[in-house]
Each structure stands twice: as structure tokens, then as C-alpha cells.
Design an enzyme around this catalytic site. Structure first.
Site, PDB file in Angstrom:
ATOM      1  N   LYS A  48      16.545   4.307  22.609  1.00 40.85           N
ATOM      2  CA  LYS A  48      17.026   4.784  21.187  1.00 40.85           C
ATOM      3  C   LYS A  48      18.547   5.055  21.303  1.00 40.85           C
ATOM      4  O   LYS A  48      19.077   4.531  20.339  1.00 40.85           O
ATOM      5  CB  LYS A  48      16.304   6.080  20.436  1.00 40.85           C
ATOM      6  N   ARG A  74      10.739  22.313  19.431  1.00 39.34           N
ATOM      7  CA  ARG A  74      10.828  21.128  18.694  1.00 39.34           C
ATOM      8  C   ARG A  74       9.508  20.437  18.441  1.00 39.34           C
ATOM      9  O   ARG A  74       8.765  21.333  18.024  1.00 39.34           O
ATOM     10  CB  ARG A  74      11.560  19.944  19.699  1.00 39.34           C
TER      11      ARG A  74
HETATM   12  C1  LIG Z   1      14.973  11.053  23.246  1.00 38.27           C
HETATM   13  C2  LIG Z   1      13.565  11.281  23.971  1.00 38.27           C
HETATM   14  C3  LIG Z   1      13.203  11.399  25.239  1.00 38.27           C
HETATM   15  C4  LIG Z   1      14.516  10.874  25.968  1.00 38.27           C
HETATM   16  O1  LIG Z   1      15.308  11.932  26.451  1.00 38.27           O
HETATM   17  P1  LIG Z   1      16.366  11.896  27.328  1.00 38.27           P
HETATM   18  O2  LIG Z   1      16.894  13.298  27.581  1.00 38.27           O
HETATM   19  O3  LIG Z   1      17.516  11.064  26.803  1.00 38.27           O
HETATM   20  O4  LIG Z   1      16.152  11.491  28.939  1.00 38.27           O
HETATM   21  C5  LIG Z   1      12.226  11.789  25.536  1.00 38.27           C
HETATM   22  N1  LIG Z   1      11.094  12.030  24.863  1.00 38.27           N
HETATM   23  C6  LIG Z   1      11.292  12.182  23.636  1.00 38.27           C
HETATM   24  C7  LIG Z   1       9.946  12.572  22.845  1.00 38.27           C
HETATM   25  C8  LIG Z   1      12.463  11.899  22.871  1.00 38.27           C
HETATM   26  O5  LIG Z   1      12.687  11.973  21.743  1.00 38.27           O
END
Ligand SMILES: *Cc1c(COP(=O)(O)O)cnc(C)c1O
Length: 352
Positions: free
Chosen positions: A35, A127
Site C-alpha cells: 500500500k 484500531r
Molecule cells: C499497513 C498494514 C500492515 C503493514 O504494516 P507495516 O507497519 O507497514 O509493516 C499490516 N497489517 C495491516 C492490517 C495494515 O493495514
């Protein structure tokens, strides 16, 4: 010319391989998160050449576009309005709402598909996820009745909103959930997805509980850092992404504005310290592309501030001239906003 985002494919691949090997040796499968660079196909192509098991993104638009043979995972809880796309364009989605899972089931039924879900639990980061103290058994019972949904896993997300750091105590909450579901329904849950780049330190220290068999990694691959403590990971690159932008003005000017001061372009009062006359440069990039606090200046350059289209710096040392390019490293938020801006060219280095 537009400023450019330089992406070093070799460095990205290096970070992927080193980290993936380490996680594999701990018995952990990996979802590589795309992303932050909006599913850029050149980086996805690098991922495609690795053994990494899954590609994951928070936006269905990105998952729709990327070309890969690996399973696609939707990270953000699906919007009810997008369930048709979710079942068509991804294999697994993260979920926390029974009503949405029911819609996914109906959509999969129409398309004669089976959609896999990972049921998310909130262990206290606040979250996404079913709060861990809630009665989740009733929800799981309903999910297991759905013929076109497969409960592929359970998962959690930490250190994203509340800053909750992964620990043995926090992870016991998820283990209890796993055991409780497996015993109650006499099933085995294939995937336990334990978190993101903030769980890496535990994995490196061989402290990640054995029942966790998957992590979803984004930041560590692009910035070479774990995110529980913000530590750089040994031998990984922090400059897969680099911003190149041009000096459009360079002059000696005072450090203090002169006269009565009101607000800046964004309605803030700005405080100044008088440091006398200094060598200042303006660089042709601004807040429309990236907020300057997310840029990391090279040695000898100090970022003073930014407005919509101008980045103002002090040249403390080094021989810089009008028209020169200055190269910045950046934070995760910097990569995110620069990747999303249409006012940047993308250049790829270290071609494979
Ligand atoms: C963005 C995201 C990740 C990745 O997190 P990083 O800190 O970039 O490794 C993992 N799980 C979810 C649900 C996310 O939204």
C-alpha cells in the site's frame, strides 16, 4: 522538470530476501504489504520473483491492478459497498464485522466462489478487530455456518493507532482466543496472523509465540526498520525510496521575517529564532506533495519549513548551486504521500 521519486529495486529485493529468510527460519509466512507505494507494478515484479507467500494492500483498487500469481489479501476491513470487488479481486480479506462477512458470503455464492477471511481481534491497540473481551464465540458460530466463507485465520494489528507494543502478555490474549475457538468448534485455524513490522523485534529475539505463523510486513521492507522501537534492522537499506528535487532559488537572507507577523499559508503562527544572515535555498516541492517533517535532509542541509509548493532549507555546508538536485530520504509517511502524488516522476534504479 518534476521532482522525482527514485526507487531502487535492488535494495528493495535485498531487504525482502534478508528479512524473508529470517522469518521463514522462525516458521513464519509473510504477506508483503504494497500500500505504501500504491501497488507499483515494478516493485510487485520484484516481489513476484521471491518466495514471499502473499501480497497485501489496503485498497481494492491496487489489488485489482497488480499482476501476480500470489494470493491477494485485502488489509482494510471491506466496505459493504465493495464486497463484489472484494470477492472478485482478492483471495483473502481481513474482517471484523459479521454483517459484512454475510454480504461477502452472498456475493461469493452468486459468483460460485469461496472467499477466505481472517477474523481480526483488537487486543487493545483500538484500531480494527473484535475487542478481545467481547463474546466472539457467537460471531464465529455464525461465520462457520456460511457456505461460501472459509475462516482461514485470525489476526491482530498492533502499534498502529494506540501504539500498543507486541509483548508476551498482549499475545496471550490472542492465543486464548485461538484455543477457545478451536476447542469450541473442534477446528484447526490454519493462519494466525500476528501483526506487522512492529512484531519483528520479538521474532528476531525468538520471542514471538510459536502459535503465530504469519506477519504482514510493509515498512520494514521499504525502510529497513522495525516499528515497535523504530530501530534500523542490521544490513537492511533505509533508502529504497529517495526524493530528488531541484533548487529554484538560493540566496543569503536573514533568519527572521521583518515587520509585524500574522499567520502562515496554513493559518499557523510561526516562531523564529534570530540566527543572523544565512544561506537559504528554495526547492521545487511542497506540502501538496509531502509535508517537510517527513523528509530527511542530507548532511549539511537543514529543513526550515514548507508551504504548498516550496521547501525552504538552510545550506549549512556543501557546495550547492541554483539548478542542483538535492536528495532526501524520507519517513514512511513521506513515501506514502510522495507515492500518491501525481506531481512526481518515478525513476527506477538498480534494474533487475
Ligand atoms: C499497513 C498494514 C500492515 C503493514 O504494516 P507495516 O507497519 O507497514 O509493516 C499490516 N497489517 C495491516 C492490517 C495494515 O493495514
Amino acid at each position: 522538470m518534476m521532482p522525482s521519486l527514485h526507487i531502487n529495486l535492488k535494495k528493495y529485493r535485498h531487504n525482502l530476501l534478508v528479512l524473508y529468510n529470517q522469518l521463514t527460519s522462525e516458521g513464519i509466512t509473510v504477506m508483503a504489504v504494497t500500500k505504501v507505494f500504491c501497488g507499483d507494478q515494478r516493485l510487485v515484479d520484484v516481489l513476484n520473483e521471491t518466495e514471499i507467500e502473499y501480497l497485501a494492500d489496503s485498497k481494492i483498487e491496487n489489488l485489482k491492478q497488480i499482476k501476480t500469481n500470489k494470493p491477494r489479501v485485502l488489509l482494510r476491513i471491506p466496505q459493504q459497498s465493495e464486497v463484489d470487488d472484494v470477492v472478485s479481486y482478492c483471495d483473502i480479506s481481513l474482517n471484523s464485522e459479521l454483517d459484512t462477512v454475510i454480504l461477502l458470503n452472498e456475493s461469493s455464492m452468486k459468483k460460485h466462489l469461496k472467499h477466505h477471511i481472517i477474523l481480526m481481534f483488537d487486543l487493545g491497540d483500538l484500531r480494527e478487530g473484535i475487542y478481545y473481551r467481547e463474546d466472539y464465540i457467537a460471531i464465529v458460530r455464525e461465520i462457520l455456518k456460511l457456505e461460501h466463507i472459509e475462516l482461514y485465520g485470525i489476526g491482530t494489528n498492533l502499534t498502529c493507532y494506540g501504539g500498543l507494543i507486541p509483548s508476551e502478555v498482549v499475545y496471550q490474549r490472542l492465543e486464548q482466543i485461538k484455543d477457545n475457538i478451536e476447542k469450541t468448534f473442534n477446528i484447526e485455524i490454519p493462519m494466525i496472523s500476528g501483526g506487522n513490522s512492529s512484531s519483528l523485534q520479538l521474532a528476531f529475539d525468538h520471542q514471538l509465540p510459536k502459535y503465530i505463523n504469519n506477519l504482514r510486513i510493509g515498512e520494514a521492507f521499504v525502510l529497513g526498520r522495525e516499528t515497535a522501537y523504530g530501530m534500523q534492522i542490521n544490513s537492511l537499506y533505509d533508502d529504497v525510496f529517495e526524493l530528488h528535487a531541484e533548487i529554484i532559488e538560493i540566496k543569503d537572507k536573514p533568519s527572521m521575517p521583518e515587520g509585524e507577523l500574522g499567520f502562515d499559508a496554513f493559518g499557523n503562527k510561526v516562531a523564529f529564532i534570530d540566527e543572523g544572515i544565512m544561506k537559504r535555498a528554495i526547492i521545487g516541492i511542497g506540502r501538496q506533495e509531502v509535508h517537510c517533517e517527513n523528509l530527511i535532509a542530507p548532511q549539511g542541509i537543514r529543513i526550515l519549513g514548507c508551504s504548498s509548493d516550496h521547501l525552504i532549507v538552510q545550506i549549512q555546508e556543501g557546495d550547492y548551486n541554483l539548478g542542483d538536485t538535492i536528495k532526501f530520504k524520507m519517513t514512511y509517511a513521506g513515501i506514502l504521500s510522495l507515492s500518491t502524488s501525481r506531481y512526481l516522476r518515478r525513476e527506477y534504479d538498480g534494474d533487475l
